[in-house]
Every structure is written in structure tokens, then in C-alpha cells.
Design a protein around this motif. Sequence first.
Motif, PDB file in Angstrom:
ATOM      1  N   LYS A  54       0.357  -0.329   8.265  1.00 22.49           N
ATOM      2  CA  LYS A  54       1.565  -0.633   7.501  1.00 22.49           C
ATOM      3  C   LYS A  54       2.780  -0.807   8.394  1.00 22.49           C
ATOM      4  N   ARG A  55       2.729  -0.295   9.609  1.00 21.43           N
ATOM      5  CA  ARG A  55       3.828  -0.441  10.547  1.00 21.43           C
ATOM      6  C   ARG A  55       3.697  -1.675  11.424  1.00 21.43           C
ATOM      7  N   MET A  56       2.635  -2.425  11.188  1.00 27.23           N
ATOM      8  CA  MET A  56       2.485  -3.697  11.884  1.00 27.23           C
ATOM      9  C   MET A  56       3.294  -4.777  11.171  1.00 27.23           C
ATOM     10  N   SER A  57       3.744  -5.778  11.906  1.00 25.29           N
ATOM     11  CA  SER A  57       4.528  -6.848  11.302  1.00 25.29           C
ATOM     12  C   SER A  57       3.683  -7.725  10.388  1.00 25.29           C
ATOM     13  N   SER A  58       2.354  -7.560  10.433  1.00 27.98           N
ATOM     14  CA  SER A  58       1.469  -8.331   9.548  1.00 27.98           C
ATOM     15  C   SER A  58       1.567  -7.876   8.096  1.00 27.98           C
ATOM     16  N   GLY A  59       2.250  -6.748   7.845  1.00 27.54           N
ATOM     17  CA  GLY A  59       2.557  -6.353   6.482  1.00 27.54           C
ATOM     18  C   GLY A  59       1.600  -5.344   5.874  1.00 27.54           C
ATOM     19  N   ARG A  60       1.919  -4.968   4.623  1.00 20.25           N
ATOM     20  CA  ARG A  60       1.201  -3.886   3.973  1.00 20.25           C
ATOM     21  C   ARG A  60      -0.099  -4.313   3.305  1.00 20.25           C
ATOM     22  N   LEU A  61      -0.202  -5.569   2.921  1.00 23.36           N
ATOM     23  CA  LEU A  61      -1.364  -6.016   2.164  1.00 23.36           C
ATOM     24  C   LEU A  61      -2.666  -5.731   2.908  1.00 23.36           C
ATOM     25  N   LEU A  62      -2.707  -6.051   4.197  1.00 23.55           N
ATOM     26  CA  LEU A  62      -3.922  -5.829   4.971  1.00 23.55           C
ATOM     27  C   LEU A  62      -4.219  -4.340   5.121  1.00 23.55           C
ATOM     28  N   ALA A  63      -3.171  -3.523   5.195  1.00 20.88           N
ATOM     29  CA  ALA A  63      -3.377  -2.072   5.269  1.00 20.88           C
ATOM     30  C   ALA A  63      -4.027  -1.559   3.992  1.00 20.88           C
ATOM     31  N   TYR A  64      -3.529  -2.019   2.835  1.00 21.09           N
ATOM     32  CA  TYR A  64      -4.118  -1.596   1.565  1.00 21.09           C
ATOM     33  C   TYR A  64      -5.543  -2.123   1.423  1.00 21.09           C
ATOM     34  N   ALA A  65      -5.788  -3.334   1.915  1.00 23.59           N
ATOM     35  CA  ALA A  65      -7.135  -3.900   1.856  1.00 23.59           C
ATOM     36  C   ALA A  65      -8.094  -3.075   2.710  1.00 23.59           C
ATOM     37  N   TYR A  66      -7.639  -2.629   3.876  1.00 26.65           N
ATOM     38  CA  TYR A  66      -8.482  -1.803   4.739  1.00 26.65           C
ATOM     39  C   TYR A  66      -8.824  -0.481   4.045  1.00 26.65           C
ATOM     40  N   ILE A  67      -7.816   0.184   3.516  1.00 24.83           N
ATOM     41  CA  ILE A  67      -8.042   1.472   2.858  1.00 24.83           C
ATOM     42  C   ILE A  67      -8.994   1.317   1.675  1.00 24.83           C
ATOM     43  N   ALA A  68      -8.803   0.256   0.880  1.00 21.45           N
ATOM     44  CA  ALA A  68      -9.659   0.032  -0.287  1.00 21.45           C
ATOM     45  C   ALA A  68     -11.098  -0.248   0.127  1.00 21.45           C
ATOM     46  N   ALA A  69     -11.279  -1.105   1.126  1.00 22.12           N
ATOM     47  CA  ALA A  69     -12.632  -1.457   1.567  1.00 22.12           C
ATOM     48  C   ALA A  69     -13.362  -0.244   2.126  1.00 22.12           C
ATOM     49  N   MET A  70     -12.686   0.544   2.942  1.00 24.04           N
ATOM     50  CA  MET A  70     -13.323   1.731   3.504  1.00 24.04           C
ATOM     51  C   MET A  70     -13.549   2.796   2.444  1.00 24.04           C
ATOM     52  N   GLY A  71     -12.647   2.877   1.473  1.00 22.17           N
ATOM     53  CA  GLY A  71     -12.828   3.840   0.392  1.00 22.17           C
ATOM     54  C   GLY A  71     -14.057   3.522  -0.446  1.00 22.17           C
TER      55      GLY A  71
END
Length: 240
Positions: free
Chosen positions: A82-99
Motif C-alpha cells: 500500500k505504500r508503493m506508488s502502484s496504489g492500494r488495489l494491488l495490495a488488496y488483491a494480494y491479501i485477498a488472493a493469499m487469504g
Amino acid sequence: MRARNLDVWIAYWGFAVFYAALSVGVVFFGRATPPPRPDVTAEQAAQWFEAQATGIRLGFGVLLVIAGGAAISNGIIGYFMKRMSSGRLLAYAYIAAMGVGAIPGFHLILVCWLAATFRPDRDPGLQYLLYDLGMLSYNGSLGCFTAAYAVLAIAIFYDRNGIFPKWFAYVSIWQIVTEVVATQMWVFRSGAFAWNGMITFYIAVVIFGIWIACLLPLMRTAARAETVDTPALYSAEPAR
């Protein structure tokens, strides 16, 4: 350590402790790594459960208690994404996929093998099913993890804040390669492409070990870089 990111350090050490406990549980107690042979009969599978019953009950029982550590591990990586300039969407996608992936990739083998040892007089055919279901789920859960590693690599490539170095994206891509290759374990019951094979299992374990060994110091460096004076550097949003 700054007071403002004490929670980050707690999650970081939770990540390290969880993976250490997971390794001990599946290697020394549950005996899922190295994996047992897939080319066995129902009677042999039942005998294997009988021989490993104590370790499975102890090790996998503890892992069920601390299974929530998987969520902490996913969360700390998502925090840095989420602290990357690529934004929050990919962070949420990572958490969801791993979850989602944690259910077939981690929890199911615990439940299957504990159920198999719960009633040792169970029909060997049913124990055989639990034997296969546990291992194929544990080693053969592919799509969720492939998606997670893909979004992590994309996030790193597009990041301009330098949270993780670009070379770590390539390590994550190798994780995707091992997941794709592992699809063959659903076809072969012996040899290099079986669930205990050199190509589908051991190479994947080495790559995963490298990934973890790289990730821990990278997260430590990123956490140390956070200071009270420079919060905006680690945000995808403009400073207010």
C-alpha cells in the motif's frame, strides 16, 4: 524502532515466528515436508497415518491454533504494498488472493490428516481419500498463489517509492513458474512430476525458501526506513 510503526514490527516478527512454526510443524511433526509417496495403496496410507499419528496430532493441532498467523503474514506484505506508488488495489488483491489460498493450501491438509488420525479404525479407503486430498491440496493449490505473486511483481515493477527492489519482482515471478509446473502433480503418481517429485516439489521449495529469505530483510529495511518525519514517502496518495 519508532513508536509510530510499533505495530509494523509486531506484525513483522509475527510473520517470522509463524513461518518458523509452520516449518517445524509440517517437517518434524506432520511429515508433510518432505511429502509421503503418492504411489501407495490404501492399506499403506492407513499404516502411514498410524505411524505418524502422534506427530500429526501434536504438530497439526498447534498449527490449527496459530493458523491466524497466515493473515498477519499477508497483512504485513499488503501494508508495504500500500505504500508503493502502484496504489492500494494491488495490495488488496494480494491479501485477498493469499487469504483465499490459505484454505486449500494450508488449512485443508491440517483438517484432513487430523481427521484421518482421529479414528484409526476408519476404513482404509476413506483414509486413502484424506491422504490424497490433504497432499494434493497442500502442494497443488495453484491459482490463488499465482495471482498473488503476479500482483506483487506488478506492484514492485510499477512502484516509484523504492519499497522493494525490482529484482525481488523477478524472484516472485519464479514463484509463479513453480506453481504452473506443479499442475502436473494432478496427473502423475510417481516420478519428477508427482507431488513428491524433484520438479514439482523440491525445486518449488527451494524457490519459496529463497523468496522468504529475501523478503524478511527487505521488509526489515522498509520498516526501518519509515520515520515520523517522512510519512508521505510511503504513501500512494499525495501529502496533504
